[in-house]
Design an enzyme around this catalytic site. Structure first.
Site, PDB file in Angstrom:
ATOM      1  N   HIS B 242       0.811  -1.216   0.000  1.00  0.00           N
ATOM      2  CA  HIS B 242       0.000   0.000   0.000  1.00  0.00           C
ATOM      3  C   HIS B 242       0.840   1.259   0.000  1.00  0.00           C
ATOM      4  O   HIS B 242       0.295   2.371  -0.074  1.00  0.00           O
ATOM      5  CB  HIS B 242      -0.976   0.002   1.183  1.00  0.00           C
ATOM      6  CG  HIS B 242      -2.205  -0.807   0.925  1.00  0.00           C
ATOM      7  ND1 HIS B 242      -3.401  -0.242   0.554  1.00  0.00           N
ATOM      8  CD2 HIS B 242      -2.411  -2.138   0.933  1.00  0.00           C
ATOM      9  CE1 HIS B 242      -4.302  -1.201   0.372  1.00  0.00           C
ATOM     10  NE2 HIS B 242      -3.730  -2.354   0.594  1.00  0.00           N
ATOM     11  N   HIS B 293       7.196  -7.400   4.046  1.00  0.00           N
ATOM     12  CA  HIS B 293       5.749  -7.183   4.125  1.00  0.00           C
ATOM     13  C   HIS B 293       4.901  -8.333   3.602  1.00  0.00           C
ATOM     14  O   HIS B 293       4.031  -8.848   4.299  1.00  0.00           O
ATOM     15  CB  HIS B 293       5.356  -5.898   3.392  1.00  0.00           C
ATOM     16  CG  HIS B 293       3.885  -5.680   3.392  1.00  0.00           C
ATOM     17  ND1 HIS B 293       3.199  -5.260   4.520  1.00  0.00           N
ATOM     18  CD2 HIS B 293       2.935  -5.867   2.448  1.00  0.00           C
ATOM     19  CE1 HIS B 293       1.914  -5.193   4.244  1.00  0.00           C
ATOM     20  NE2 HIS B 293       1.725  -5.555   3.002  1.00  0.00           N
ATOM     21  N   HIS B 485       0.613  -8.287   5.810  1.00  0.00           N
ATOM     22  CA  HIS B 485      -0.143  -8.344   4.551  1.00  0.00           C
ATOM     23  C   HIS B 485      -1.505  -9.019   4.655  1.00  0.00           C
ATOM     24  O   HIS B 485      -2.386  -8.756   3.846  1.00  0.00           O
ATOM     25  CB  HIS B 485       0.707  -9.052   3.479  1.00  0.00           C
ATOM     26  CG  HIS B 485       0.270  -8.844   2.071  1.00  0.00           C
ATOM     27  ND1 HIS B 485      -0.191  -7.664   1.572  1.00  0.00           N
ATOM     28  CD2 HIS B 485       0.239  -9.693   1.027  1.00  0.00           C
ATOM     29  CE1 HIS B 485      -0.471  -7.794   0.302  1.00  0.00           C
ATOM     30  NE2 HIS B 485      -0.233  -9.020  -0.069  1.00  0.00           N
ATOM     31  N   ASP B 705     -25.323  17.596 -13.149  1.00  0.00           N
ATOM     32  CA  ASP B 705     -24.885  18.980 -13.095  1.00  0.00           C
ATOM     33  C   ASP B 705     -26.080  19.867 -12.798  1.00  0.00           C
ATOM     34  O   ASP B 705     -26.592  20.563 -13.673  1.00  0.00           O
ATOM     35  CB  ASP B 705     -24.220  19.344 -14.424  1.00  0.00           C
ATOM     36  CG  ASP B 705     -23.753  20.778 -14.441  1.00  0.00           C
ATOM     37  OD1 ASP B 705     -23.546  21.307 -15.547  1.00  0.00           O
ATOM     38  OD2 ASP B 705     -23.615  21.374 -13.350  1.00  0.00           O
TER      39      ASP B 705
END
Lengths: 198, 753
Positions: B242, B293, B485, B705
């Site tokens: 990450h 990790h 992890h 919109d």
């Protein structure tokens, strides 16, 4: 003076009674010998499977959920839990009997596949030892010293931790969480309703 | 003392009673154990649900990224489209150090007097670091000036560190190792509270994944970096999967920074990109314990990892690129026949988008070229499929080694087409090999079976078995691998004969009460001592049953949303089983159909009674139409006229959609123009290989919109389709979407929650 509670003697009487329940084929030895009678293994090949296809698929799925290794088998020491997860209520002893009284090492290491598990499950389901609301209430009434619908939480704790298939402190705490009133008493009918509502 | 008879009577009475007592005890014990087993079962499948959905999200992100990479590599779109796509490849802007320094200069940033947060002066002192922790505990935010300053100092330090840190323990100095934190500041504070702050006597290793998902990712980073600067020899950080801006786009870190730092967020993110790439890859303790990790693969080699230039891998998902994108270079398997590939690649190169038709207005030029774009992609994807078939046929004719080389592609073998084309090797074999080393290091997971297979669930790295661990430890003379992890219920888990330890430090990760966190202390005996904890007051008050129930409800809600999002596919799957069109399917078929669409490998039969509340017939058939109406998510009143299937698509891919929006929103204003919106939508429709007419897109654009000013508020868009789960937002406060104070007051009055 008669002993207050001879735990040993009743234990011998209770065991054969419990062991007799799950074995439709084999007859357990009822003789009250000093050591608990060794119940012969249950003959699983004689058990007829009465589940529907749908039910078998349900059980197979649950079985798979307990397989942590990926070999489509589960360990002996998981069998009791799987049966309970499927809604049955066997004692640890009943399960051991069905497994053929394995050693501690076998319990931890031996694995069994689903097809062999099915007859075991059928056996437990066939056993007449079903408990309903009344049975639990009756069981707890035993501890109701004053006959007023409550039992002492402390006494229940002692019983659960020393008799039968003993529970440890953490298990008992979890069970009784929030049940005792300020006097340490438990209204057992409410208690049973609570434990059956899961 | 009575006579014999009385004694015997009494004895029998007592023992009779004793029997009942024991029976009663056994009864309760049996019931209790059943209850525990059933609770455990519920907990297990709840876990399964969360984990499946989490991993499939990761997979989706990687797929999206590969797709966009494929576009970049194979088409020379007009400059506008290129800009659209190139945002995510910002790392390709290679500048000299001097330019970086100027870009990240903080000197011009003024700190206003009303600022009540901490002030930092450099060199940093211990008191300041403690002050920072305290400030964050009190929900203060560090001013962007100090953030940039701190990050610059961190960057300078990290550049000097080797790829693999080597540290030693001694009797007075035990090392503490922490796993994933994922932005959960509470857990870090809890660890510091239980174990003390980092110091010369209290060294720490933090094993990656500091950011994403939680709310306080930037605060965690700032704390860790402060201690790193203070004690560079005693605080060690490993990179996680990450620590990657591509992943951050989807999982919340990018959004967090841009929300908290409206003015300078972009600059901070850019600097963090560099810092992430400079984070060390692994740590070795006493030459015996490896801390990293993700994990390893059958080709992981520490000597290669030590040598490579880690900072060239800004994202682990993409190999480093040269400045100019040269013409067709070797495919992923340079051993493979170049003939097969090069011919096709040449033709693709030629297929540029300079359309020979006369250019009309600017608008129709855009639409036309992207349309052409999508057609060409479709055409080329077919050509690619053909290629793939040829390649596979070729591979089978080759000898073992080369076939092996093909199956061991870095990303899952099913994505062979996208991988081989997005991978542009510089030094051919070596570069790819290095890239794979890093990818495996950050993304792999252990499995129980022997061997090494691509990690198709996550989309990156591999699954490795106990034999690989044995071999690896032997080769490198190590005795233990500590990795993170993966979320574990108890915060940690041993596997591979206790040679691999997974450590996860973010408690309540999936939901309140879902899991504990853990950290490990290690002395010279190198025996890991595990400490567990669980943050949040709420969990202590919940009983096991309540917390399992809560998590279960959460998981089921998420699952229902997923099911709804796949409604059309599910409908077709059911129809296949129901050829007579009765509207009913048997239970078994229901379960197979659902699994074939969802691919989550969940126990559907068990979940059925929770997911299907409408009655089943006496012979176990399920009315699937009724089931769908149960599942339906209500749309906003303004969107009633919009096609249901479009709504469903939006819902299913909302994460991807939001990710693309954020990519397109280059100035991070939270608004994109209608034009960009249209182009985004077209891109998405190509990616999803579905037809969306211009009209349908215009319809949506006009609806959203509302003030007709030509720009769309991203959050409003996501909101309009009820794509956000309002209730859980309020409850948990931890969400993927921005919530302003006015939003909250609006929502609180909403009777529909």
């Amino acid at each position: 003076m008669a002993p207050k509670k001879d735990v040993k003697a009743p234990a011998k009487k209770a065991e054969p009674a419990a062991a007799a329940a799950p074995a439709p084929a084999a007859a357990p030895a009822p003789a009250p010998a000093p050591a608990p009678a060794k119940t012969p293994a249950v003959d699983l090949s004689a058990v007829k499977i009465e589940f529907s296809g749908d039910q078998i698929d349900d059980y197979r799925e649950a079985f798979g959920l307990f397989d942590r290794v990926g070999d489509n088998k589960v360990a002996y020491n998981q069998i009791a839990d799987i049966m309970r997860a499927l809604g049955q209520n066997p004692t640890n002893k009943e399960v051991k009997t069905i497994l053929g009284n394995p050693s501690a090492d076998e319990m931890a290491n031996k694995r069994i596949e689903f097809e062999a598990f099915l007859p075991m499950l059928q056996t437990i389901i066939n056993s007449p030892n079903k408990a309903g609301f009344e049975d639990y209430v009756e069981g707890l009434r035993v501890f109701d010293k004053e006959g007023n619908g409550t039992v002492m939480g402390a006494e229940l704790r002692i019983v659960l931790s020393t008799l039968g298939e003993k529970m440890n402190e953490a298990e008992i705490d979890a069970l009784m969480a929030g049940q005792e009133d300020e006097n340490g008493c438990i209204n057992y009918e409410a208690f049973v309703k609570h434990i059956m509502s899961v | 003392m009575g006579c014999g008879v009385t004694k015997s009577d009494q004895f029998h009475k007592q023992s009779g009673k004793a029997v009942t007592t024991i029976k009663a005890a056994v009864l309760i014990q049996r019931w209790y154990r059943q209850y525990v087993a059933r609770t455990e079962m519920r907990r297990r499948y709840t876990w399964h649900i969360f984990q499946s959905i989490e991993y499939s999200g990761e997979q989706a992100q990687i797929k999206l990224y590969n797709f966009l990479g494929y576009l970049m590599d194979n088409f020379t779109p007009s400059s506008n489209e290129r800009n659209l796509i190139s945002h995510i490849f910002r790392e390709n802007e290679v500048c000299r150090d001097a330019e970086w320094e100027r870009y990240f200069s903080y000197e011009n940033i003024e700190v206003p007097d009303i600022y009540s947060g901490p002030h930092l002066t450099f060199p940093l002192t211990v008191e300041q670091a403690f002050g920072l922790v305290e400030a964050f505990r009190n929900k203060k935010q560090l001013h962007s000036r100090y953030v940039l300053q701190l990050l610059l100092e961190t960057w300078k330090l990290l550049r000097m560190l080797p790829n693999i840190s080597r540290i030693s323990t001694c009797h007075s100095k035990e090392i503490t190792i922490c796993g994933d934190l994922h932005g959960q500041l509470e857990d870090l504070l809890l660890i510091f509270y239980k174990n003390g702050m980092p110091s010369l006597e209290n060294p720490y290793v933090f094993n990656g994944d500091f950011v994403d998902r939680g709310r306080d990712s930037i605060e965690i980073l700032l704390i860790l970096f402060s201690f790193l600067i203070l004690y560079p020899g005693d605080v060690h950080l490993n990179r996680g999967n990450h620590e990657d801006h591509i992943v951050n786009l989807r999982y919340g870190f990018t959004k967090e920074v841009l929300t908290k730092y409206k003015l300078h967020g972009k600059r901070i993110l850019k600097l963090l990109q560099k810092i992430f790439s400079w984070l060390p890859l692994a740590t070795v303790i006493d030459q015996k314990v490896l801390v990293l990790h993700g994990g390893i693969s059958d080709t992981t080699d520490l000597s290669i990892l030590t040598r490579l230039d880690r900072h060239t891998y800004i994202s682990a998902l993409r190999p480093p690129k040269k400045r100019h994108m040269s013409s067709a270079t070797a495919s992923i398997d340079s051993d493979m026949d170049d003939d097969i590939w090069s011919a096709n690649r040449m033709s693709q190169r030629r297929a540029s988008l300079t359309y020979p038709k006369p250019i009309g207005t600017k608008e129709c030029f855009h639409n036309r070229s992207l349309q052409d774009f999508s057609e060409r992609i479709r055409a080329n994807i077919e050509a690619l499929e053909m290629c793939k078939r040829q390649v596979h046929a070729h591979a089978q004719a080759q000898d073992q080694a080369q076939a092996q080389a093909q199956t061991n592609s870095p990303i899952s073998s099913s994505d062979v087409d996208s991988v081989s084309l997005s991978c542009e090797s510089i030094r051919s074999y070596t570069a790819k090999d290095e890239w794979r080393q890093i990818l495996d290091l950050l993304w792999s997971d252990p499995m129980t079976q022997d061997g090494c297979i691509p990690n198709e669930v996550r989309g990156g790295g591999c699954y490795w078995g106990p034999d690989i661990t044995e071999d690896f430890l032997l080769r490198h003379n190590l005795q233990l691998i500590i990795r993170s992890h993966e979320c574990k219920q108890d915060g940690y888990e041993f596997c591979h004969n206790r040679k691999v330890l997974t450590l996860f430090s973010a408690s309540n990760y999936y939901d309140v009460g879902s899991n504990r966190g853990a950290y490990v202390k290690m002395g010279p005996d190198l025996v890991p001592l595990v400490f567990q904890y669980q943050a949040s007051n709420m969990t202590r008050e919940l009983t096991v049953r309540q917390s399992v129930g809560r998590t279960e409800r959460s998981a089921l809600k998420v699952l229902r949303e997923q099911l709804f999002a796949h409604k059309s596919d599910l409908m077709s799957a059911f129809k296949k089983f129901d050829s007579d069109n009765t509207g009913f399917v048997p239970l078994n078929d229901w379960a197979s159909a659902v699994e074939s669409v969802m691919h989550l490998d969940l126990p559907w039969r068990m979940l059925r009674c929770q997911l299907v509340t409408c009655k089943t017939t006496s012979d176990g058939m399920i009315d699937y139409y009724e089931w769908f109406s149960e599942l339906a998510i209500k749309g906003h009143k303004d969107t009633d006229h919009i096609d249901q299937s479009l709504l469903e698509t939006l819902y299913r891919h909302r994460s991807t959609l939001e990710t693309i929006f954020r990519m397109v929103d280059t100035d991070n204003s939270g608004f994109i123009t209608i034009e960009d919106f249209r182009q985004t939508w077209k891109l998405l429709s190509v990616y999803l290989k579905m037809e969306i007419t211009d009209e349908a897109i215009s319809d949506i654009a006009v609806t959203i919109d509302s003030n007709q000013d030509g720009s769309i508020d991203i959050d409003e868009f996501m909101e309009a389709f009820r794509l956000t789960d309002k209730k859980s937002r309020l409850e948990r406060g931890r969400s993927m979407f921005m919530v302003t104070a006015t939003d909250l007051t609006k929502l609180e009055g909403d009777p529909n929650i």
